[in-house]
Design a protein around this motif. Sequence first.
Motif: not given
Length: 150
Positions: A135-150
Amino acid sequence: MIQQKALDVSNRLADNFRWSTGRRNAFRHSYWMGLMTVHGFTYDDAVTLGVAHEKDTDTQGELPGSADSNADLHNNSVGARIGVDVRPWYVAATGVGATAKHEKELEDRLMLMVGGGVPGRGPAAPEKGPASYISVCTRDGWLIMIEPGK
């Protein structure tokens, strides 16, 4: 109650902004653990619950050690850390007193990370496989987004 609130808020936001499944899941996991720490759970207790949640599955592709499960654990940790940061000192001392204002601050900081209402995704995270995006990197870090079935 906290888990249901995280589910309700993430579903509402995902519907409003037409988020992908991966974006919705990343927000939900981080918001859930963040709500826990905002309301007095320790960071360690929230993360431990997140690990137990990940172990409680028999769904292929979501088993512990999978890219999806590892992303959830990362997102849990990020949310728990932000929740600790947002939590007022008196909640840490007494275990009571967090308000909707504190929950909204948590939500806002996580919304920045998932791009809020802006469609699209950040760069691929090569160590997580081709179906994962940071995800967008902010002062808090980032998240990881995984799309199912890909």
